[in-house]
Design an enzyme around this catalytic site. Sequence first.
Site, PDB file in Angstrom:
ATOM      1  N   LYS A  25       0.869  -1.178   0.000  1.00 54.94           N
ATOM      2  CA  LYS A  25       0.000   0.000   0.000  1.00 54.94           C
ATOM      3  C   LYS A  25       0.900   1.222   0.000  1.00 54.94           C
ATOM      4  CE  LYS A  25      -4.425   0.734  -0.030  1.00 54.94           C
ATOM      5  NZ  LYS A  25      -5.513  -0.172  -0.443  1.00 54.94           N
ATOM      6  N   ASP A  60      -6.823   4.154  -4.791  1.00 51.34           N
ATOM      7  CA  ASP A  60      -7.510   3.924  -3.510  1.00 51.34           C
ATOM      8  C   ASP A  60      -8.231   5.245  -3.214  1.00 51.34           C
ATOM      9  OD1 ASP A  60      -7.523   1.812  -1.136  1.00 51.34           O
ATOM     10  OD2 ASP A  60      -7.372   3.765  -0.183  1.00 51.34           O
ATOM     11  N   GLY A  93     -20.446   7.051   1.535  1.00 55.63           N
ATOM     12  CA  GLY A  93     -19.545   7.529   0.503  1.00 55.63           C
ATOM     13  C   GLY A  93     -20.300   7.823  -0.782  1.00 55.63           C
ATOM     14  N   PHE A  94     -19.568   8.428  -1.734  1.00 56.55           N
ATOM     15  CA  PHE A  94     -20.164   8.672  -3.052  1.00 56.55           C
ATOM     16  C   PHE A  94     -19.085   8.612  -4.131  1.00 56.55           C
ATOM     17  CE2 PHE A  94     -18.895  12.696  -1.242  1.00 56.55           C
ATOM     18  CZ  PHE A  94     -18.280  13.365  -2.294  1.00 56.55           C
ATOM     19  N   GLY A  95     -17.942   8.010  -3.806  1.00 56.83           N
ATOM     20  CA  GLY A  95     -16.819   7.931  -4.745  1.00 56.83           C
ATOM     21  C   GLY A  95     -16.930   6.722  -5.656  1.00 56.83           C
ATOM     22  N   ASN A  96     -15.802   6.343  -6.198  1.00 55.69           N
ATOM     23  CA  ASN A  96     -15.767   5.264  -7.196  1.00 55.69           C
ATOM     24  C   ASN A  96     -16.360   3.956  -6.685  1.00 55.69           C
ATOM     25  OD1 ASN A  96     -13.767   2.765  -8.021  1.00 55.69           O
ATOM     26  ND2 ASN A  96     -14.469   3.969  -9.763  1.00 55.69           N
ATOM     27  N   VAL A  97     -16.016   3.588  -5.456  1.00 54.69           N
ATOM     28  CA  VAL A  97     -16.474   2.312  -4.913  1.00 54.69           C
ATOM     29  C   VAL A  97     -17.976   2.357  -4.637  1.00 54.69           C
ATOM     30  CG1 VAL A  97     -16.257   0.763  -2.928  1.00 54.69           C
ATOM     31  CG2 VAL A  97     -14.205   1.704  -4.013  1.00 54.69           C
ATOM     32  N   ALA A  98     -18.438   3.462  -4.030  1.00 50.30           N
ATOM     33  CA  ALA A  98     -19.872   3.632  -3.753  1.00 50.30           C
ATOM     34  C   ALA A  98     -20.661   3.630  -5.060  1.00 50.30           C
ATOM     35  CB  ALA A  98     -20.097   4.943  -2.994  1.00 50.30           C
ATOM     36  N   TRP A  99     -20.119   4.273  -6.073  1.00 54.48           N
ATOM     37  CA  TRP A  99     -20.779   4.332  -7.387  1.00 54.48           C
ATOM     38  C   TRP A  99     -20.942   2.925  -7.990  1.00 54.48           C
ATOM     39  CZ3 TRP A  99     -17.822   3.081 -11.870  1.00 54.48           C
ATOM     40  CH2 TRP A  99     -18.512   3.210 -13.073  1.00 54.48           C
TER      41      TRP A  99
HETATM   42  O1  2IT Z   1      -7.922  -1.693  -1.317  1.00 49.21           O
HETATM   43  C1  2IT Z   1      -7.785  -2.172  -2.461  1.00 49.21           C
HETATM   44  O2  2IT Z   1      -7.878  -3.374  -2.680  1.00 49.21           O
HETATM   45  C2  2IT Z   1      -7.489  -1.237  -3.535  1.00 49.21           C
HETATM   46  N1  2IT Z   1      -7.425  -0.041  -3.286  1.00 49.21           N
HETATM   47  C3  2IT Z   1      -7.218  -1.744  -4.924  1.00 49.21           C
HETATM   48  C4  2IT Z   1      -5.795  -2.167  -5.053  1.00 49.21           C
HETATM   49  C5  2IT Z   1      -5.362  -2.570  -6.430  1.00 49.21           C
HETATM   50  O3  2IT Z   1      -4.166  -2.859  -6.563  1.00 49.21           O
HETATM   51  O4  2IT Z   1      -6.159  -2.615  -7.364  1.00 49.21           O
END
Ligand code: 2IT
Length: 446
Positions: A124, A164, A236-242
């Site tokens: 990370k 992320d 949330g409302f970002g990429n993951v929430a979308w």
């Molecule tokens: O928390 C995660 O799994 C991510 N942010 C994606 C990591 C990735 O290498 O696609």
Amino acid sequence: MKVQTIMADLERKHPGESEYLQAVREVLESIEEVYNLHPEFEKAKIVERMVEPDRIFTFRVTWVDDRGDIQTNIGYRIQFNSAIGPYKGGIRFHKAVNPSMLKFLGFEQTFKNALTTLPMGGAKGGSDFDPVGKSDAEIMRFCQAFMWELWQNIGPDTDVPAGDVGVGGREIGYMYGMYKKLAREYNTGVLTGKGMNWGGSLIRPEATGFGALYFVEHMLAKAGKSIKDATVAISGFGNVAWGAATKATELGAKVIAISGPDGVVYNPNGMTQEKLDYMLILRASNQNVVAPFAEKFPDATFIPGKKAWSIKCDIALPCAFQNELNGDDAAELLANGTWCAAEVSNMGCTPEAIAAFQSAGILFAPGKAVNAGGVATSGLEMTQNAMHISWSAAEVDSKLHYIMESIHAACVKYGTQENGYINYVKGANIAGFMKVAQAMLEQGIV
Ligand code: 2IT
């Protein structure tokens, strides 16, 4: 192995690193029993080695803002574990980023990546750079300055960053441009989450949210339930929430809440395509507020200062940040009849919230299983890059389906208790741990 002894040692060595210590404790508590059945793990000190990252890079990132003022931030890359593949994991830009946060994320990533069935180690990175209120030009200059330091430590077979919190397609583009200039190589596989015209994979932007809903579908099917007509609260409302809101809506659920740091939007009629598209516009605005959603769509109401968990729902999906759903929130959800909670953010629930869900006997699954579709699709992007080909959306989506099904099956295999309740936390931790531990054992003391 005694969890208390190892934790006491870590608390002494890493005082105040609360997120990191929380993530380690959760894993150790759930694997303790199985681990102690394997004297060969104990002898090779697998746990003691696994809880420390292989290495941490810390670097200064200096850039010039739009006023001409010089700004200095701290950049990090934590290469946590490479037992089963090259280091792999996202980059987080957020003002609260510090070593504890990135160590927890790198540790979690190691087990999550092991669960995907693909050969990826855990890593990370990120910076305390705060994208809120920054112009596009400032974001570009920061990304370039960040990559100027990072580029020598990454590579398609070494360490492959991705997005992320605070890092999406735009930021990956700026970082890739700078990487290419410095390395003088068109190494597509060095980053994932790339644009579709320059080595990206179809479905990668959607993958974390889509994969999470595929996991939830399996979890519900196993419990004899269906997502159709269920009400879903999303933070949330970002990429993951979308991505999660899009797939939940497609599967016939009603997404009745999304939220931001400013409050929650109550959306009683559920999502439309226009509303889903608007979530992306909100994220790209860099303002980090969700209130404008309710101004644009009058059937929705903005409630300032409230969390998504204050809205009565069947299914709760934390999609924003660690520890965003605490014990009080869990109590409120349970009182309102919530019967499923799945972490789509990493470590979205506090230990108190998880304990409340599990003792109430409702369905609960942890981030490292639920959100693994994101990094899994990054793995599929790496494969396409290595082969110099691109798969169709249908092909990537069907592989993602298969991976989420496998992860669910692994959780059921290792997490089913004698009374029949499936402890998905235990299942995910044991399944991920066994794979990494076995690989470390076979590779000797390094
Ligand atoms: O928390 C995660 O799994 C991510 N942010 C994606 C990591 C990735 O290498 O696609």
